[in-house]
Design an enzyme around this catalytic site. Structure first.
Site, short mmCIF file in Angstrom:
data_model
loop_
_atom_site.label_atom_id
_atom_site.label_comp_id
_atom_site.label_asym_id
_atom_site.label_seq_id
_atom_site.Cartn_x
_atom_site.Cartn_y
_atom_site.Cartn_z
NE ARG A 23 -2.97 0.37 3.30
CZ ARG A 23 -2.26 0.45 4.42
NH1 ARG A 23 -1.44 1.46 4.62
NH2 ARG A 23 -2.38 -0.49 5.35
CE1 TYR A 60 -16.59 11.57 -15.50
CE2 TYR A 60 -16.12 11.61 -13.16
CZ TYR A 60 -16.46 10.92 -14.30
OH TYR A 60 -16.66 9.57 -14.23
CG ASP A 64 -9.98 16.35 -14.41
OD1 ASP A 64 -9.27 15.76 -15.25
OD2 ASP A 64 -11.04 15.87 -13.97
CE LYS A 93 -12.67 8.20 -17.91
NZ LYS A 93 -12.99 9.43 -17.21
C1 LIG Z 1 -13.49 9.85 -15.92
C2 LIG Z 1 -13.15 11.20 -15.39
C3 LIG Z 1 -12.90 11.39 -14.01
C4 LIG Z 1 -13.04 10.27 -12.99
O1 LIG Z 1 -12.08 9.29 -13.17
P1 LIG Z 1 -12.33 7.73 -12.82
O2 LIG Z 1 -11.04 7.11 -13.24
O3 LIG Z 1 -13.51 7.30 -13.61
O4 LIG Z 1 -12.56 7.67 -11.35
C5 LIG Z 1 -12.56 12.66 -13.60
N1 LIG Z 1 -12.45 13.70 -14.48
C6 LIG Z 1 -12.68 13.54 -15.79
C7 LIG Z 1 -12.56 14.71 -16.70
C8 LIG Z 1 -13.03 12.29 -16.29
O5 LIG Z 1 -13.28 12.15 -17.60
#
Ligand SMILES: *Cc1c(COP(=O)(O)O)cnc(C)c1O
Length: 381
Positions: A46, A98, A170, A195
């Site tokens: 961890r 998001y 982000d 992503k």
């Molecule tokens: C998918 C996404 C998230 C969240 O991420 P997860 O890996 O699904 O927890 C946050 N911000 C954006 C812009 C996203 O597309």
């Protein structure tokens, strides 16, 4: 090192015990000690794992940052950021956000006494009126989802620095290939690694990158104390995905441009949202802070009927109808009934998120096939 070289080499070394060029999957929970406390920097997975360390260093290098931290999802990473705060602290966030981020802010952390302001950041100077002595964090996403608005990171950074507030960005949609928020003055970059970074729709993961040593130490403490860490197999898959990030992004951008142009000239298409168009309201900011415009596109159809959007989505073949984005395969979605269904209709109409809006994550297939797929589906309405 240039980006493509970093994607392949940064953070990873041949395995010292065998010379294996690929970072091994250290599938272990614990590490043997010679005597209590006498170990090689690894006690428990961890806290530290060599496969995760390699990935954290790789992602940090891609963002031109000093410290990388990986989490078991993007939201796990956001959770760690908000845990830096205390009751009474305030956050100013983009309003075009998001959905999962909006949910963790409003449904989880608001009840711990943290206050969130959701504001439009198209004109960064307008956020200053929300800043007070309790403000700790400014949170931005750019390009935004699904309207592809562009927010000026440098302008936000100037405001954050003036008021001694942390600026977090982000960077999921842009990826470090297109945009490096730390270089533009942000303190903290977040990725849904799920992503583009992983890129193959087979992993859920998150990451943070920071330059400040104290901030890194505080986040590592939360990472270890709260425990939302990814396993070594997933870290391996992402290390593998990152090796082609630059190649994939080049094609995502090319295909994005082709498809955006195609849609814009289609008689049944009304609006196309893509920051590469010269008449996009913040095109100049996009040109300033991004190296290209990516493969995320939203569009509406003439007459704005939800049933037309449904017909198109049901008749697309290569664009799979699914949540998520950033994988090699093209995806499509209907934000009004899927990702943004919890937003009242009047609210979403105000920002242009209308009933026929379709969001595309343009993949890396041959653009000709993607165009034909759209042509066929649009012919059905
Ligand atoms: C998918 C996404 C998230 C969240 O991420 P997860 O890996 O699904 O927890 C946050 N911000 C954006 C812009 C996203 O597309």
């Amino acid at each position: 090192m240039k980006f493509g070289t970093k994607a392949i080499h940064a953070g990873v070394e041949p395995d010292p015990s065998t010379g294996a060029i690929m970072t091994p999957i250290y599938q272990t929970s614990t590490y043997v000690q010679k005597s209590p406390g006498n170990h090689k920097g690894f006690e428990y997975s961890r806290t530290h794992n060599p496969t995760r360390n390699a990935l954290q260093n790789s992602i940090a290098a891609l963002e031109n940052g000093k410290h990388g931290l990986c989490f078991s999802s993007g939201l796990g990473a956001i959770d760690a950021i908000i845990k830096l705060l205390s009751p009474g602290d305030e956050v100013i966030s983009t309003n075009d956000l998001y959905g999962g981020t909006y949910r963790i802010f409003t449904k989880v952390f608001a009840k711990y006494g943290i206050k969130f302001h959701f504001v439009s950041m198209d004109k960064p100077e307008t956020i200053e009126k929300y800043i007070n002595e309790n403000t700790r964090l400014i949170w931005a996403e750019t390009p935004t989802n699904p309207m592809m608005n562009i927010i000026d990171i440098q302008a936000l950074a100037a405001i954050a620095q003036k008021h001694d507030v942390i600026l977090g960005v982000d960077n999921t949609f842009a990826t470090p290939y297109l945009q490096n928020p730390l270089d533009l003055g942000a303190d903290l970059v977040m990725h849904s690694v799920t992503k583009y970074l992983a890129g193959h729709s087979d992993v859920v993961m998150g990451a943070l990158v920071v330059n400040n040593d104290k901030l890194a130490e505080d986040l590592a403490f939360i990472q270890n104390s709260c425990g939302a860490t990814p396993g070594p197999q997933d870290c391996f898959l992402v290390l593998r995905g990152i090796k082609t990030l630059h190649l994939r992004m080049e094609r995502h951008c090319q295909n994005g441009k082709t498809i955006a142009g195609y849609l814009r000239n289609h008689p049944k298409v009304d609006k196309v949202y893509w920051p590469g168009f010269e008449d996009h309201p913040n095109h100049e900011v996009a040109v300033k802070q991004m190296s290209d415009f990516g493969g995320m596109i939203s569009f509406t159809t003439v007459g704005d009927k939800q049933e037309d959007a449904m017909t198109i989505l049901e008749n697309l073949h290569y664009f799979a109808l699914a949540e998520s984005l950033g994988g090699v395969e093209s995806l499509c979605g209907h934000p009004a009934s899927m990702t943004h269904a919890s937003i009242p209709r009047e609210e979403r109409l105000k920002v242009g998120l209308t009933d026929s809006l379709i969001r595309l994550s343009v993949g890396v297939e041959d653009a000709e096939d993607l165009k034909n797929d759209l042509a066929e589906a649009l012919s059905k309405i």
